[in-house]
Write an enzyme that holds these catalytic residues in place. Structure first.
Site, PDB file in Angstrom:
ATOM      1  CB  CYS A   4       4.311  -6.221   0.393  1.00 49.42           C
ATOM      2  SG  CYS A   4       2.874  -5.912  -0.625  1.00 49.42           S
ATOM      3  CB  CYS A   7       2.600  -3.561   2.652  1.00 48.38           C
ATOM      4  SG  CYS A   7       1.432  -4.939   2.809  1.00 48.38           S
ATOM      5  CG  ASP A  30      -0.645   0.564 -13.019  1.00 46.22           C
ATOM      6  OD1 ASP A  30      -1.028  -0.565 -12.652  1.00 46.22           O
ATOM      7  OD2 ASP A  30       0.505   0.775 -13.488  1.00 46.22           O
ATOM      8  CG  HIS A  46       0.308  -8.717   2.513  1.00 48.67           C
ATOM      9  ND1 HIS A  46       0.959  -8.073   1.476  1.00 48.67           N
ATOM     10  CD2 HIS A  46       0.550 -10.044   2.339  1.00 48.67           C
ATOM     11  CE1 HIS A  46       1.585  -8.969   0.734  1.00 48.67           C
ATOM     12  NE2 HIS A  46       1.356 -10.177   1.236  1.00 48.67           N
ATOM     13  CG  ASN A  87      -3.464  -9.386 -14.319  1.00 49.39           C
ATOM     14  OD1 ASN A  87      -4.323  -9.789 -15.100  1.00 49.39           O
ATOM     15  ND2 ASN A  87      -2.826  -8.247 -14.481  1.00 49.39           N
ATOM     16  CB  THR A  95       4.195  -8.043 -11.751  1.00 49.58           C
ATOM     17  OG1 THR A  95       3.349  -6.894 -11.672  1.00 49.58           O
ATOM     18  CG2 THR A  95       4.198  -8.579 -13.176  1.00 49.58           C
ATOM     19  CG  HIS A  98      -0.990  -6.048  -1.322  1.00 51.71           C
ATOM     20  ND1 HIS A  98      -0.535  -5.645  -0.079  1.00 51.71           N
ATOM     21  CD2 HIS A  98      -2.296  -5.645  -1.384  1.00 51.71           C
ATOM     22  CE1 HIS A  98      -1.511  -5.044   0.589  1.00 51.71           C
ATOM     23  NE2 HIS A  98      -2.592  -5.023  -0.187  1.00 51.71           N
ATOM     24  CG  HIS A 100      -3.015  -5.686  -7.745  1.00 55.33           C
ATOM     25  ND1 HIS A 100      -2.142  -6.632  -7.247  1.00 55.33           N
ATOM     26  CD2 HIS A 100      -2.787  -5.643  -9.076  1.00 55.33           C
ATOM     27  CE1 HIS A 100      -1.416  -7.120  -8.230  1.00 55.33           C
ATOM     28  NE2 HIS A 100      -1.793  -6.548  -9.357  1.00 55.33           N
ATOM     29  CG  HIS A 102      -5.041  -4.101 -13.024  1.00 50.50           C
ATOM     30  ND1 HIS A 102      -3.885  -3.422 -13.353  1.00 50.50           N
ATOM     31  CD2 HIS A 102      -4.636  -5.287 -12.507  1.00 50.50           C
ATOM     32  CE1 HIS A 102      -2.831  -4.160 -13.058  1.00 50.50           C
ATOM     33  NE2 HIS A 102      -3.258  -5.307 -12.545  1.00 50.50           N
TER      34      HIS A 102
HETATM   35  P1  AMP Z   1      -0.060  -6.985 -11.880  1.00 56.48           P
HETATM   36  O1  AMP Z   1       0.912  -7.104 -13.019  1.00 56.48           O
HETATM   37  O2  AMP Z   1      -1.450  -7.374 -12.197  1.00 56.48           O
HETATM   38  O3  AMP Z   1       0.480  -7.636 -10.633  1.00 56.48           O
HETATM   39  O4  AMP Z   1      -0.172  -5.419 -11.590  1.00 56.48           O
HETATM   40  C1  AMP Z   1       0.768  -4.702 -10.843  1.00 56.48           C
HETATM   41  C2  AMP Z   1       0.628  -3.281 -11.265  1.00 56.48           C
HETATM   42  O5  AMP Z   1       1.244  -2.465 -10.294  1.00 56.48           O
HETATM   43  C3  AMP Z   1       1.286  -2.942 -12.606  1.00 56.48           C
HETATM   44  O6  AMP Z   1       0.303  -2.466 -13.514  1.00 56.48           O
HETATM   45  C4  AMP Z   1       2.307  -1.870 -12.240  1.00 56.48           C
HETATM   46  O7  AMP Z   1       2.418  -0.857 -13.228  1.00 56.48           O
HETATM   47  C5  AMP Z   1       1.751  -1.336 -10.937  1.00 56.48           C
HETATM   48  N1  AMP Z   1       2.704  -0.736 -10.037  1.00 56.48           N
HETATM   49  C6  AMP Z   1       3.880  -1.250  -9.623  1.00 56.48           C
HETATM   50  N2  AMP Z   1       4.482  -0.412  -8.765  1.00 56.48           N
HETATM   51  C7  AMP Z   1       3.662   0.657  -8.619  1.00 56.48           C
HETATM   52  C8  AMP Z   1       3.736   1.871  -7.865  1.00 56.48           C
HETATM   53  N3  AMP Z   1       4.773   2.149  -7.077  1.00 56.48           N
HETATM   54  N4  AMP Z   1       2.716   2.750  -7.978  1.00 56.48           N
HETATM   55  C9  AMP Z   1       1.669   2.481  -8.777  1.00 56.48           C
HETATM   56  N5  AMP Z   1       1.538   1.350  -9.500  1.00 56.48           N
HETATM   57  C10 AMP Z   1       2.533   0.451  -9.434  1.00 56.48           C
HETATM   58 ZN    ZN Z   2       1.232  -6.141   0.877  1.00 51.48          ZN
END
Ligand code: AMP
Ligand code: ZN
Length: 114
Positions: A4, A7, A30, A46, A87, A95, A98, A100, A102
């Protein structure tokens, strides 16, 4: 969770641009911002998605929204407003598996989001 990405950010394997941290919550910018302010707020535990919240772990949402409140004020988006989005699943375009939230702000946001 070994594979993950969030994580790995929590345990320091992958760097992040940290915005806020407490015992249970981490927030960072982000990597692909969709607004002038785009912060992700995650539980250190997690949990895959909103659908995996239950009576045993739901108190984390209080900690997360306390953090969101502080972050919004700290970043100065409390007066003009902002959006909080979690989301979920395929149609929600989640995507990273874990949980989150926004925080999007710093500009006027369209509704519906598309
Ligand atoms: P979601 O599409 O709602 O699952 O959001 C996942 C978010 O994680 C996306 O907006 C990505 O740009 C962001 N993301 C993915 N990898 C990283 C990372 N290493 N550091 C910061 N943000 C990330
Ligand atoms: Zn995780």
């Amino acid at each position: 969770m070994p594979n993950c990405i969030f994580c790995k950010i929590i345990n320091g394997e992958i760097p992040c641009s940290k915005v806020y941290e407490d015992e249970k919550v981490l927030a960072f910018n982000d990597i692909n911002p969709e607004a002038p302010i785009h912060v992700l707020v995650i539980p250190k535990q997690h949990i895959e998605s909103v659908l995996d919240l239950n009576q045993d772990n739901i108190s984390i949402t209080v900690d997360i929204f306390n953090a969101i409140n502080k972050i919004a004020k700290e970043l100065g988006i409390d007066k003009d407003g902002f959006r909080v989005v979690a989301n979920t699943g395929v149609n929600g375009n989640q995507t990273v598996a874990h949980l989150h939230y926004h925080i999007l702000g710093g500009r006027s946001l369209q509704w519906p989001p598309g």
